[in-house]
Scaffold this active site. Structure first.
Site, short mmCIF file in Angstrom:
data_model
loop_
_atom_site.label_atom_id
_atom_site.label_comp_id
_atom_site.label_asym_id
_atom_site.label_seq_id
_atom_site.Cartn_x
_atom_site.Cartn_y
_atom_site.Cartn_z
N HIS A 1 0.82 -1.20 0.00
CA HIS A 1 0.00 0.00 0.00
C HIS A 1 0.86 1.26 0.00
CE1 HIS A 1 -3.07 -2.65 2.33
NE2 HIS A 1 -3.14 -2.86 1.04
N LYS B 1 5.77 5.53 8.21
CA LYS B 1 5.22 4.58 9.17
C LYS B 1 6.32 4.03 10.08
CE LYS B 1 1.64 3.04 5.97
NZ LYS B 1 1.13 1.93 5.16
N TYR C 1 1.16 0.37 14.05
CA TYR C 1 1.96 1.34 13.33
C TYR C 1 1.48 2.77 13.57
CZ TYR C 1 -1.50 0.29 9.59
OH TYR C 1 -2.64 0.06 8.86
N ASP D 1 -6.24 -5.99 -2.25
CA ASP D 1 -4.86 -6.46 -2.43
C ASP D 1 -4.75 -7.45 -3.58
OD1 ASP D 1 -4.15 -4.81 -0.36
OD2 ASP D 1 -4.03 -6.39 1.13
#
Length: 180
Positions: A62, A71, A131, A168
């Protein structure tokens, strides 16, 4: 905290100082001052995310075309293989990927700067993945690169077929995805 650059130098593996004894352990999972001193980065995190996934769940790759997110990722239960792909045109490592085993046991973290695609696959029965992000989730700007893109040839360390979301499973080829 030790900060060790990976093969993509802007992606940094972080090794926290863990204090443990027969009662358990303690460590600071995040301290702004320590993070800045260890990495040389002055970033602001605006959102924390927490996901739980079963074995062979693969999430990613992503990225956001606007509002790219840096992140800081870690695992608090289980084990994942975490992957970052450099999609920054003009970068010396454009089109390269790095992967790190992150687990509750090793307590490693990975800093993934804005401008990279990110994904992970669960290697344990289940895993809980945390995250911190430097920008907010912007679903209208999110894109997905195919996890099995032959140009990237990522070794996901999978045993069996991955479990994918519809998003995905429909990921674009690297060469098409980053051409936007």
């Amino acid at each position: 905290m030790r900060a060790i650059p990976t093969a993509i130098p802007d992606v940094i593996a972080l090794y926290p100082k863990v204090f443990g004894d027969d009662r358990g352990f303690f460590y600071e999972s995040f301290n702004q001052k320590v993070f800045q001193e260890a990495t040389g980065l002055d970033v602001t995190f605006v959102q924390d995310n927490h996901s739980k996934s079963a074995r062979n769940v693969l999430r990613g790759l992503h990225y956001q075309v606007q509002h790219p997110q840096g992140k800081l990722v870690r695992v608090v239960q289980g084990e994942v293989f975490d992957v970052a792909v450099d999609i920054r045109k003009g970068s010396k490592t454009y089109g390269k990927w790095v992967g790190e085993l992150l687990s509750a046991e090793n307590k490693r973290q990975l800093w993934i700067p804005p401008g990279l695609a990110h994904g992970f696959v669960v290697l344990s029965e289940t895993a809980e993945f945390l995250y911190k992000t430097t920008d907010y989730y912007a679903p209208a700007h999110e894109r997905c690169i195919a996890w099995n893109d032959p140009d990237l040839a990522i070794d996901w360390q999978l045993v069996g077929e991955p479990l994918l979301s519809a998003k995905d499973a429909a990921g674009q080829r690297f060469k098409d995805a980053v051409g936007e």
